[in-house]
Design a protein around this motif. Structure first.
Motif, mmCIF file in Angstrom:
data_model
loop_
_atom_site.group_PDB
_atom_site.id
_atom_site.type_symbol
_atom_site.label_atom_id
_atom_site.label_comp_id
_atom_site.label_asym_id
_atom_site.label_seq_id
_atom_site.Cartn_x
_atom_site.Cartn_y
_atom_site.Cartn_z
ATOM 1 N N HIS A 241 33.834 41.766 4.859
ATOM 2 C CA HIS A 241 32.842 42.162 5.857
ATOM 3 C C HIS A 241 33.382 43.416 6.542
ATOM 4 C CE1 HIS A 241 30.694 41.877 9.769
ATOM 5 N NE2 HIS A 241 29.734 41.336 9.048
ATOM 6 N N THR A 242 32.583 44.086 7.336
ATOM 7 C CA THR A 242 33.087 45.238 8.073
ATOM 8 C C THR A 242 34.206 44.834 9.037
ATOM 9 O OG1 THR A 242 31.291 44.914 9.666
ATOM 10 C CG2 THR A 242 30.943 46.554 7.938
ATOM 11 N N LEU A 243 34.210 43.564 9.446
ATOM 12 C CA LEU A 243 35.276 43.059 10.327
ATOM 13 C C LEU A 243 36.504 42.600 9.547
ATOM 14 C CD1 LEU A 243 33.093 40.930 12.791
ATOM 15 C CD2 LEU A 243 34.079 43.191 13.216
ATOM 16 N N GLY A 244 36.391 42.499 8.243
ATOM 17 C CA GLY A 244 37.489 42.006 7.414
ATOM 18 C C GLY A 244 37.077 40.752 6.667
ATOM 19 N N TRP A 245 37.997 39.781 6.574
ATOM 20 C CA TRP A 245 37.727 38.527 5.880
ATOM 21 C C TRP A 245 37.776 37.364 6.872
ATOM 22 C CZ3 TRP A 245 40.852 42.360 3.886
ATOM 23 C CH2 TRP A 245 40.457 42.917 2.654
ATOM 24 N N ILE A 246 37.137 36.253 6.493
ATOM 25 C CA ILE A 246 37.240 35.047 7.325
ATOM 26 C C ILE A 246 38.716 34.657 7.402
ATOM 27 C CG2 ILE A 246 36.532 32.645 7.615
ATOM 28 C CD1 ILE A 246 34.227 34.589 7.810
ATOM 29 N N ALA A 247 39.206 34.475 8.610
ATOM 30 C CA ALA A 247 40.616 34.124 8.799
ATOM 31 C C ALA A 247 40.912 32.766 8.162
ATOM 32 C CB ALA A 247 40.950 34.086 10.289
ATOM 33 N N PRO A 248 42.075 32.619 7.531
ATOM 34 C CA PRO A 248 42.422 31.341 6.889
ATOM 35 C C PRO A 248 42.283 30.150 7.822
ATOM 36 C CG PRO A 248 43.987 33.045 6.250
ATOM 37 C CD PRO A 248 43.104 33.658 7.287
ATOM 38 N N ALA A 249 42.529 30.332 9.106
ATOM 39 C CA ALA A 249 42.435 29.221 10.058
ATOM 40 C C ALA A 249 41.013 28.681 10.182
ATOM 41 C CB ALA A 249 42.937 29.677 11.430
ATOM 42 N N TYR A 250 40.027 29.474 9.767
ATOM 43 C CA TYR A 250 38.626 29.051 9.911
ATOM 44 C C TYR A 250 37.975 28.697 8.583
ATOM 45 C CZ TYR A 250 38.811 30.538 14.760
ATOM 46 O OH TYR A 250 39.128 30.646 16.099
ATOM 47 N N ILE B 275 35.650 33.518 22.771
ATOM 48 C CA ILE B 275 35.793 34.107 24.103
ATOM 49 C C ILE B 275 35.110 35.468 24.122
ATOM 50 C CG2 ILE B 275 37.444 34.936 25.818
ATOM 51 C CD1 ILE B 275 39.448 32.901 24.652
ATOM 52 N N ASN B 276 34.307 35.698 25.149
ATOM 53 C CA ASN B 276 33.560 36.952 25.311
ATOM 54 C C ASN B 276 32.624 37.240 24.132
ATOM 55 O OD1 ASN B 276 34.837 37.492 27.776
ATOM 56 N ND2 ASN B 276 36.566 38.481 26.732
ATOM 57 N N ASN B 277 32.324 36.189 23.389
ATOM 58 C CA ASN B 277 31.416 36.312 22.235
ATOM 59 C C ASN B 277 31.925 37.324 21.205
ATOM 60 O OD1 ASN B 277 29.097 35.204 21.055
ATOM 61 N ND2 ASN B 277 27.853 36.972 21.611
ATOM 62 N N GLU B 278 33.243 37.446 21.070
ATOM 63 C CA GLU B 278 33.848 38.393 20.136
ATOM 64 C C GLU B 278 33.985 37.731 18.759
ATOM 65 O OE1 GLU B 278 37.480 39.666 21.894
ATOM 66 O OE2 GLU B 278 36.493 40.953 23.379
ATOM 67 N N ILE B 279 33.026 38.025 17.894
ATOM 68 C CA ILE B 279 32.985 37.408 16.575
ATOM 69 C C ILE B 279 34.219 37.780 15.741
ATOM 70 C CG2 ILE B 279 31.628 37.228 14.441
ATOM 71 C CD1 ILE B 279 30.315 35.927 16.820
ATOM 72 N N LYS B 280 34.808 38.921 16.051
ATOM 73 C CA LYS B 280 35.956 39.368 15.252
ATOM 74 C C LYS B 280 37.119 38.390 15.336
ATOM 75 C CE LYS B 280 37.920 42.344 18.884
ATOM 76 N NZ LYS B 280 38.296 43.736 19.234
ATOM 77 N N ARG B 281 37.102 37.500 16.315
ATOM 78 C CA ARG B 281 38.175 36.501 16.417
ATOM 79 C C ARG B 281 38.194 35.556 15.223
ATOM 80 N NH1 ARG B 281 40.252 35.838 21.732
ATOM 81 N NH2 ARG B 281 39.265 37.253 23.252
ATOM 82 N N PHE B 282 37.058 35.423 14.532
ATOM 83 C CA PHE B 282 36.992 34.560 13.355
ATOM 84 C C PHE B 282 37.486 35.275 12.091
ATOM 85 C CE2 PHE B 282 33.268 32.735 15.815
ATOM 86 C CZ PHE B 282 33.967 31.623 16.258
ATOM 87 N N PHE B 283 37.779 36.555 12.199
ATOM 88 C CA PHE B 283 38.117 37.362 11.031
ATOM 89 C C PHE B 283 39.554 37.858 11.106
ATOM 90 C CE2 PHE B 283 33.584 37.379 11.018
ATOM 91 C CZ PHE B 283 33.194 37.603 9.703
ATOM 92 N N GLU C 211 45.455 43.977 9.137
ATOM 93 C CA GLU C 211 46.269 42.787 9.391
ATOM 94 C C GLU C 211 46.530 42.026 8.102
ATOM 95 O OE1 GLU C 211 46.246 38.784 12.244
ATOM 96 O OE2 GLU C 211 44.524 40.154 12.224
ATOM 97 N N ALA C 212 45.521 41.930 7.234
ATOM 98 C CA ALA C 212 45.703 41.245 5.957
ATOM 99 C C ALA C 212 46.738 41.968 5.104
ATOM 100 C CB ALA C 212 44.372 41.171 5.219
#
Length: 276
Positions: free
Chosen positions: A37-46, A11-19, A24-25
């Protein structure tokens, strides 16, 4: 094969949704073995998306993967900084294959200067697609520790013409700290002027001034050596030659290296080496 890291447009091309962010971790007590990554880590759901991608690559058996954009660079190599690594060959960590990163084409809509850079990277990727391994030349780098080393190198390679030349300087006090002479693509002499002293190191350099000198932005280097009466008879400037031929492309040494050579992205080594 043209594929994606995630087959989903956020949504809204927000790549951080995948991280999942670092904070939070930490709150959730999650730990990851890979570098963030600067955004964090790949979220376990992905994580399943990565398994799907590995399956696709296993079937495709590519010789080279073009990592399009910073997220692809990170997922495939665990590295960040697309403008640092674009155009250079890297070892894949997600899948055992060489990776050549480039800028995401969508960035060219905002900055048109990226368009010819992307095209140049794709030309290189085409060349690299004909074989699977990363091919790099073995270099012979000699560091002069005394006058005998300088004489030995000149006796062995003094007939070379042209030579490549580069120097390093410092401002406090203003001085040449070292210079380098390359007699071909394999053999290079590094002369630590600070260690050997101006008199010995720059007296030796006078022996090479009857050669044609090739350098990157060499007018800078010539300004310094002219202070010692050193004036090579002929010069060629890679920066100016490249700019006159490909004037729409960047002309820094790091960019030229990524475009014309198969070397690693060496420019970030200096930053990583600080303190060592």
């Amino acid at each position: 094969l043209v594929t994606n890291i995630f087959n989903e447009r956020p949504i809204n091309n927000e790549i951080k949704r995948f991280f999942i962010s670092r904070s939070e971790a930490k709150t959730k007590g999650l730990k990851f073995s890979e570098a963030p990554h600067t955004l964090g880590w790949i979220a376990p759901a992905y994580k399943g998306a990565l398994a799907r991608l590995v399956g696709e690559l296993t079937i495709a058996k590519p010789n080279v993967i073009v990592a399009v954009g910073g997220i692809s660079l990170y997922v495939l190599t665990q590295l960040t900084g697309i403008l640092i690594y674009r155009g250079t060959l890297l070892e894949g960590t997600l899948f055992p294959c060489k990776v050549l990163p480039t800028i995401h084409p969508s960035a060219a809509f905002d900055k048109w200067d990226y368009c010819p850079v992307i095209l140049a990277d794709l030309v290189k990727a085409k060349r690299e697609s004909s074989y699977p391994e990363i091919r790099r030349k073995k270099r012979n780098i000699y560091v002069a520790e005394n006058e005998a080393d300088l004489e030995w190198f000149y006796d062995k390679f003094g007939g070379a013409n042209p030579i490549s030349f580069d120097l390093e300087t410092d401002d406090t006090p203003p001085r040449i700290t070292s210079y380098t002479i390359a007699v071909d693509s394999l053999s290079t002499l590094v002369v630590p002027v600070d260690y050997l002293g101006d008199d010995l190191a720059l007296r030796h350099l006078c022996k090479w001034q009857d050669k044609a000198w090739i350098g990157q932005n060499i007018l800078y280097d010539l300004t310094w050596v002219a202070e010692y009466g050193i004036k090579p008879k002929k010069i060629e400037d890679t920066m100016l030659l490249h700019h006159s031929w490909q004037l729409e492309l960047p002309k820094s040494l790091g960019f030229l290296g990524s475009l014309y050579c198969d070397e690693a992205a060496w420019k970030e080594w200096r930053t990583k080496a600080k303190g060592n």
